[in-house]
Design a protein around this motif. Structure first.
Motif, PDB file in Angstrom:
ATOM      1  N   TYR A 119       0.660  -1.250   0.124  1.00 24.59           N
ATOM      2  CA  TYR A 119       0.038   0.088  -0.140  1.00 24.59           C
ATOM      3  C   TYR A 119       0.817   1.123   0.082  1.00 24.59           C
ATOM      4  CZ  TYR A 119      -3.706  -3.187   1.250  1.00 24.59           C
ATOM      5  OH  TYR A 119      -4.310  -4.247   1.205  1.00 24.59           O
ATOM      6  N   SER A 151      -6.120   1.617  -1.667  1.00 26.16           N
ATOM      7  CA  SER A 151      -6.084   1.391  -3.169  1.00 26.16           C
ATOM      8  C   SER A 151      -7.055   2.394  -4.103  1.00 26.16           C
ATOM      9  CB  SER A 151      -6.302  -0.072  -3.453  1.00 26.16           C
ATOM     10  OG  SER A 151      -7.211  -0.696  -2.583  1.00 26.16           O
ATOM     11  N   SER A 152      -8.114   2.861  -3.436  1.00 26.57           N
ATOM     12  CA  SER A 152      -9.047   3.722  -4.228  1.00 26.57           C
ATOM     13  C   SER A 152      -8.236   5.070  -4.499  1.00 26.57           C
ATOM     14  CB  SER A 152     -10.135   3.871  -3.532  1.00 26.57           C
ATOM     15  OG  SER A 152      -9.797   4.692  -2.179  1.00 26.57           O
ATOM     16  N   ASP A 167     -17.963   0.732  -4.382  1.00 27.04           N
ATOM     17  CA  ASP A 167     -17.162   0.383  -5.213  1.00 27.04           C
ATOM     18  C   ASP A 167     -15.696   0.609  -4.554  1.00 27.04           C
ATOM     19  OD1 ASP A 167     -15.450   0.357  -7.227  1.00 27.04           O
ATOM     20  OD2 ASP A 167     -16.353   1.904  -8.639  1.00 27.04           O
ATOM     21  N   PRO A 168     -14.862  -0.350  -4.673  1.00 26.21           N
ATOM     22  CA  PRO A 168     -13.740  -0.422  -4.029  1.00 26.21           C
ATOM     23  C   PRO A 168     -12.781   0.717  -4.702  1.00 26.21           C
ATOM     24  CG  PRO A 168     -14.292  -2.721  -3.986  1.00 26.21           C
ATOM     25  CD  PRO A 168     -15.243  -1.808  -4.812  1.00 26.21           C
ATOM     26  N   GLN A 169     -13.016   1.052  -6.017  1.00 23.52           N
ATOM     27  CA  GLN A 169     -12.098   1.826  -6.760  1.00 23.52           C
ATOM     28  C   GLN A 169     -12.582   3.393  -6.268  1.00 23.52           C
ATOM     29  OE1 GLN A 169      -9.753   0.709  -8.932  1.00 23.52           O
ATOM     30  NE2 GLN A 169     -10.588  -1.223  -8.075  1.00 23.52           N
ATOM     31  N   GLU A 170     -13.459   3.488  -5.683  1.00 25.34           N
ATOM     32  CA  GLU A 170     -14.107   4.892  -5.521  1.00 25.34           C
ATOM     33  C   GLU A 170     -14.141   5.295  -3.893  1.00 25.34           C
ATOM     34  OE1 GLU A 170     -15.825   7.241  -7.642  1.00 25.34           O
ATOM     35  OE2 GLU A 170     -14.632   6.023  -9.160  1.00 25.34           O
ATOM     36  N   SER A 171     -14.153   4.349  -3.235  1.00 24.47           N
ATOM     37  CA  SER A 171     -14.455   4.580  -1.723  1.00 24.47           C
ATOM     38  C   SER A 171     -13.449   3.753  -0.890  1.00 24.47           C
ATOM     39  CB  SER A 171     -15.911   4.169  -1.227  1.00 24.47           C
ATOM     40  OG  SER A 171     -16.191   2.715  -1.584  1.00 24.47           O
ATOM     41  N   HIS A 203     -12.371  -1.600   2.413  1.00 27.27           N
ATOM     42  CA  HIS A 203     -12.239  -2.557   1.105  1.00 27.27           C
ATOM     43  C   HIS A 203     -11.109  -3.269   1.007  1.00 27.27           C
ATOM     44  CE1 HIS A 203     -16.054  -0.889  -0.558  1.00 27.27           C
ATOM     45  NE2 HIS A 203     -15.468   0.308  -0.550  1.00 27.27           N
ATOM     46  N   ASP A 204     -10.117  -2.809   1.525  1.00 28.53           N
ATOM     47  CA  ASP A 204      -8.631  -3.539   1.332  1.00 28.53           C
ATOM     48  C   ASP A 204      -8.247  -4.669   2.459  1.00 28.53           C
ATOM     49  OD1 ASP A 204      -8.364  -2.107  -1.182  1.00 28.53           O
ATOM     50  OD2 ASP A 204      -7.108  -0.638   0.022  1.00 28.53           O
TER      51      ASP A 204
END
Lengths: 300, 557, 202
Positions: B295, B302-303, B503-507, B516-517
């Motif tokens: 990380y 990751s977002s 959404d793990p890409q956004e939050s 999420h991670d």
């Protein structure tokens, strides 16, 4: 400058009886003034003017009277010290400036009253600036008072010394008590240019330190420089020359203002010493400087 | 500063970082169900006497209010946006967290706050609805002891009555009510986590009038749940700074948090689950500081959203005077509000609520402070009269005795005020980052806060000021001043910096506030709010913490 | 968590303001020490709490209370009722706001009394209220911001004036002066705020 002062004090002998007498008188004056709640600046101013009659003994006597008084009251403290500093610096410098004080034997110049008046007034102004700044500095460094309040307390004393002294000289002349003017040693007193320069330095010290101290104290209301910076940015904006310079100045005062006040005395001292040294070089030059503002041709 | 307390790690099911409302309530909720809980807090623990001291500091303008808990080197930060962050003025690092000086206002968010995108096409929706959170709101109100009256025609729906009887409106509220009635603006009482009567072992309010530093204990602070959690077996470790969160080799779960004691000893606290509950600023900062090979941009990031979308509540105020008495400063809290403008139809202007001041006059000042001589000097420039005054009083002397200047509510005229707080939309550029040029006591980069308003906030609060002016007009009051957005600093509500989403890409966290991670890392804080609404966040923080606690409890079974 | 308003004097926060005052105090202390002034120095490195002994139990003697009361009579508006037991209860009966605060207050009382004796011919109690105000003014205490770690004058402003004003403004006895029936800091209950100016009693 101190060397000069020393020399001037050699040229103006301090008479022990005068000091003893002045101690008593000083004690009484302080005691009476205190009981009558007369401001300390007035007492100081009177003691300075008394130097016209008894020379620098007035300062020493007044100071010892003051110390004795405060001892009796169980109240010797920074307040005693600051007034003592004010008296000693004031009268010491005045004696150096003013021929009327130089004899140390109760001499009033009536041979040339305008000159005596002029030299007394000029001497009082310049010596008063230095004495007030020096005393306020001591009060500040000793953690007693802010520079500006201490200075404001004593400044009226300069006025008192001036007015009472002038009145004394004028009255003495009216009474016709012609007394010979003592001749001070040539070169112990500053020339016109030196006097002017000392006036500028003294005024800059006093006024500059008052302003810096006041501003630093006010800015101290901001707990941190970050907040001050934000406040200034809101006031002056950002980017412009005024904003850049303004915020730099204010932040410097915020951070170093009080330190600057502490350093003002050594700075003013050194500067004065340099000026007096330069002045002496001029006096000792083959061409005599006959333009003494405060003694004129009396000197030679 | 060794106080002999054992601050070494102990076996734990759950380790919580931060003993503010979120952390303390969660600790109690989990400990109550038999789980071993360790709570680590950077700040100190205070006593009842300390709160009396804090009251004096709060009331006296010559004290630095925050001196009680602020450690200037430890709590350093940078502020780079248009809006000054004033972090240390508003957040509290101590057991109890910022609830040690909150006002105790506990409105809920409205339904629309969870549906900003679907309703208005603005920002984003929450992954949960008001209905999902509603039972937890009820629970949070019972836990905190909320006094309220169900009289808000524009408030969100309620399933159960307030646990304590509410406080009646103030004298000046009633003056405002007439004006608002005339304008068709509804008023309602303000629900508060202040006991109107004895509750949960604490007394009812006795009217010290200094809510921000309540010495009586009638106002809820998270110290309540710190105590209750301890009674249920949790461990509260104060004065330990968590330095980093460490994950396992795979980067799937957290293994330990590293913390340091006042003596400088570093420990690792291990647990099955970890909850970061360190507020809207320190929570993202801790994640950013806990970067690793897996990380590199910060743990659970990751977002890239960690630290972004910072929101607060912009506020404006209108002050005015009336010819008739307004009876100000007789109680510390706000007693009435209006949600008339909260549930708007169009996207702009956005939501705001109004509160009606009970403390329109300054209750300090007068001779307690001295006017800066410099401002007197600057003010006198160009005015002969003032220059003359300056000559007699160059240093702005304070008058004593007969001429003593007192803080007063006496008139005429008499003061009144209305305040409004509104919604701020999340924008990625409003964010918390690490300022690597400045470090704290532990040599860690300090948080850097960048916050600016957008047109949405400006238009919303401009409208709010119009409404305030209308009310003052209807009241017959003469407006004497306004605090606009231009005057504002960041509020005490720091939200959005580890936003919740599907959404793990956004939050950063999911709908249960799990990152999420990393499967065993949770966040309990206003930092998870995807949008912030226009209402005080504490009750929502508590409700979310209770909801997350239920999920963690299930995981532990 | 409603925000408090921001004003110039109310923006308190954050980073170390460094030790400008400490530096000054240190320099002052050195100067005083160098000057050999051991006797009765009120300022410099710190106000020296007087009396000695049980500072923590009873920081103020009867004489201190008497002097403080006399100063309160001069500082408060004349209509504010004040006597020694009120001052003792309100000032020294409250929770000490910070460690050492009462000692500093007592030291400030002594500094004022010392100045009164030196320059006003007697102790504070022997002076008229006007002269008591004169003492504070001539010490430079009325023209400075209250500063806990400042010069003697600033400390007098902070500890002595600040404490007296605080206990007055948090007492219902000042209600007539301020128009605030239940002043902040006084636990006057939760009825007053609803009552309005027509009501009676506290």
């Amino acid at each position: 400058m101190w060397e000069k002062l020393q020399r001037s004090s050699v040229a103006t002998p301090v008479v022990p009886e005068h000091v003893a007498l002045a101690s008593g008188a000083g004690f009484l004056l302080v005691a009476v003034a205190t009981s009558a709640r007369i401001p300390v600046a007035v007492v100081g101013g009177l003691l300075v003017a008394a130097a016209l009659f008894v020379g620098p003994s007035a300062a020493l006597g007044g100071t010892s009277g003051l110390v004795i008084h405060d001892l009796f009251r169980g109240a010797v403290g920074v307040g005693t010290l600051t007034l003592a500093v004010w008296l000693c610096v004031f009268v010491g410098l005045l004696a150096w400036f003013s021929p009327a004080l130089a004899g140390g034997r109760a001499r009033l110049s009536v041979r040339s009253p305008p000159r005596a008046l002029r030299s007394y007034v000029v001497g009082t102004v310049v010596a008063g600036l230095y004495a007030t700044a020096a005393s306020a500095w001591v009060a500040t460094v000793a953690g007693h008072e802010r520079f500006y309040t201490a200075a404001a307390d004593l400044l009226p004393g300069v006025l008192v010394a001036g007015l009472v002294g002038v009145a004394a000289i004028v009255t003495a002349r009216r009474l016709g008590r012609a007394v010979s003017v003592p001749r001070a040693t040539v070169g112990t007193r500053p020339g016109r240019l030196t006097t002017l320069a000392l006036f500028v330095v003294g005024a800059a010290w006093l006024v500059g330190a008052i302003g810096t101290d006041l501003l630093a104290h006010d800015l101290g209301l901001f707990p941190t420089d970050i907040q001050l910076a934000y406040y200034v940015a809101g006031l002056l904006g950002t980017g412009s020359l005024v904003a850049t310079v303004g915020s730099a100045v204010l932040l410097s005062v915020y951070r170093y203002g009080e330190l600057a006040v502490v350093l003002s005395a050594p700075l003013a001292g050194v500067l004065s010493w340099v000026l007096v040294s330069l002045g002496r070089t001029r006096v000792q030059s083959p061409t005599p400087d006959i333009d003494f503002v405060n003694g004129g041709t009396d000197n030679d | 500063m060794s106080d002999g307390k054992d601050r070494s790690p102990s076996p734990a099911d759950v380790c919580i970082v931060g003993a503010g409302p979120a952390g303390a309530i969660m600790a109690y909720s989990l400990a109550r169900r038999g789980h071993d809980v360790v709570v680590l807090d950077a700040g100190e623990r205070y006593t009842q006497q300390d709160h009396h001291r804090r009251m004096e500091m709060w009331l006296r303008p010559d004290f630095e209010r925050e001196a009680f808990w602020v450690d200037e080197a430890r709590d350093r930060y940078s502020s780079t946006g248009d809006i000054f962050a004033r972090l240390n003025k508003v957040r509290v690092k101590a057991v109890g967290g910022t609830s040690l000086h909150w006002d105790g206002n506990t409105p809920r968010l409205h339904e629309k706050d969870f549906e900003m995108e679907s309703r208005y096409g603005l920002a984003t929706d929450w992954p949960i609805s008001y209905a999902d959170l509603s039972p937890y709101y009820d629970l949070a109100e019972r836990e905190m002891g909320v006094s309220g009256i169900d009289d808000n025609p524009h408030g969100p729906p309620r399933d159960s009555p307030y646990p304590l009887e509410g406080f009646a409106p103030s004298y000046s509220d009633e003056l405002f009510r007439e004006a608002c009635d005339e304008l068709g603006i509804s008023m309602a009482t303000q629900p508060k986590a202040i006991n109107s009567e004895a509750y949960d072992g604490r007394s009812g309010c006795i009217g010290y009038g200094v809510c921000n530093a309540c010495p009586s204990g009638a106002k809820y602070s998270a110290e309540v749940h710190a105590r209750k959690a301890e009674a249920e077996g949790a461990r509260i470790v104060d004065q330990v700074q968590v330095l980093a969160i460490e994950h396992d080799d795979d980067g799937d779960s957290v293994e330990s948090v590293v913390y340091v004691t006042p003596e400088g000893t570093e420990y690792r606290q291990e647990a099955d689950h970890f909850v970061v509950a360190a507020g809207g600023i320190e929570t993202p900062r801790l994640l950013l500081l806990s970067d690793s090979d897996q990380y590199p941009n910060g743990l659970a990031n990751s977002s890239g959203a960690v630290g972004r979308y910072l929101m607060d509540h912009p506020s404006v105020e209108t002050r005015a005077v009336l010819d008739d008495p307004t009876w100000q400063n007789n109680i510390g809290w706000v007693s009435s509000r209006s949600d008339e403008f909260y549930d708007h139809e169009d996207p702009v202007p956005g939501s705001f609520h109004l509160t009606f001041g009970n403390n329109a006059a300054s209750n300090s000042g007068g001779a307690q402070t001295r006017d800066p001589a410099m401002s007197q000097l600057l003010g006198a420039v160009g005015s002969v009269e003032d220059m003359a005054g300056l000559a007699t009083d160059p240093f702005s002397q304070t008058q004593l005795g007969e001429d003593l200047e007192l803080p007063t509510t006496d008139g005429p005229p008499y003061p009144v005020s209305i305040r409004g707080a509104g919604e701020m939309l999340p924008r990625a550029e409003n964010r918390v980052t690490l300022d690597r040029s400045t470090t704290d006591t532990y040599d860690r980069p300090v948080p850097s806060i960048e916050l600016s308003d957008s047109d949405h906030e400006r238009e919303t609060m401009a409208y709010c000021l119009e409404v305030q002016a209308d009310i003052m007009d209807a009241l017959g009051a003469e407006i004497t001043g306004t605090l606009t957005l231009e005057d504002r600093e960041m509020s005490s509500h720091h939200m959005g910096t580890t936003r919740m989403g599907t959404d793990p890409q956004e939050s950063v966290v999911d709908e249960y506030c799990r990152t999420h991670d990393l499967g065993n890392l949770w966040i309990a804080s206003s930092s998870v709010f995807p949008t912030g609404g226009a209402n005080n966040p504490t009750l929502t923080i508590a409700a979310l913490a209770l909801r997350t606690a239920d999920v963690i409890d299930e995981e532990l079974r | 968590m409603t925000d408090s308003k921001s004003t110039l004097t109310d923006t308190r926060d954050d980073l170390p303001s460094l030790s400008r005052r400490q530096l000054l105090a240190a320099l002052g202390g050195a100067a005083v020490a160098a000057g050999g002034y051991g006797y009765g120095v009120g300022g410099g490195a710190g106000l020296t709490p007087g009396g000695g002994g049980d500072a923590s139990d009873a920081p103020a003697s009867d004489a201190h209370i008497e002097t403080l009361t006399a100063l309160a009579e001069a500082i408060y508006p004349p209509s504010m009722p004040v006597d020694e037991s009120w001052i003792e209860n309100r000032v020294f009966g409250r929770v000490e706001p910070q460690e050492g605060h009462f000692d500093q207050l007592v030291a400030a009382v002594e500094a004022v009394d010392e100045h009164a004796r030196a320059r006003f011919g007697g102790p504070v109690t022997a002076l008229s209220p006007g002269h008591r105000r004169g003492v504070l003014h001539s010490m430079g205490a009325t023209e400075v911001h209250p500063t806990a770690d400042g010069t003697t004058a600033e400390r007098v402003r902070f500890y002595l004036l600040g404490d007296l004003l605080y206990v007055m403004l948090t007492a219902p006895e000042s209600s007539d002066l301020t128009g605030i029936a239940n002043p902040p800091g006084y636990p006057g209950g939760t009825d007053v705020y609803k009552r309005g100016p027509g009501g009676d009693g506290q």
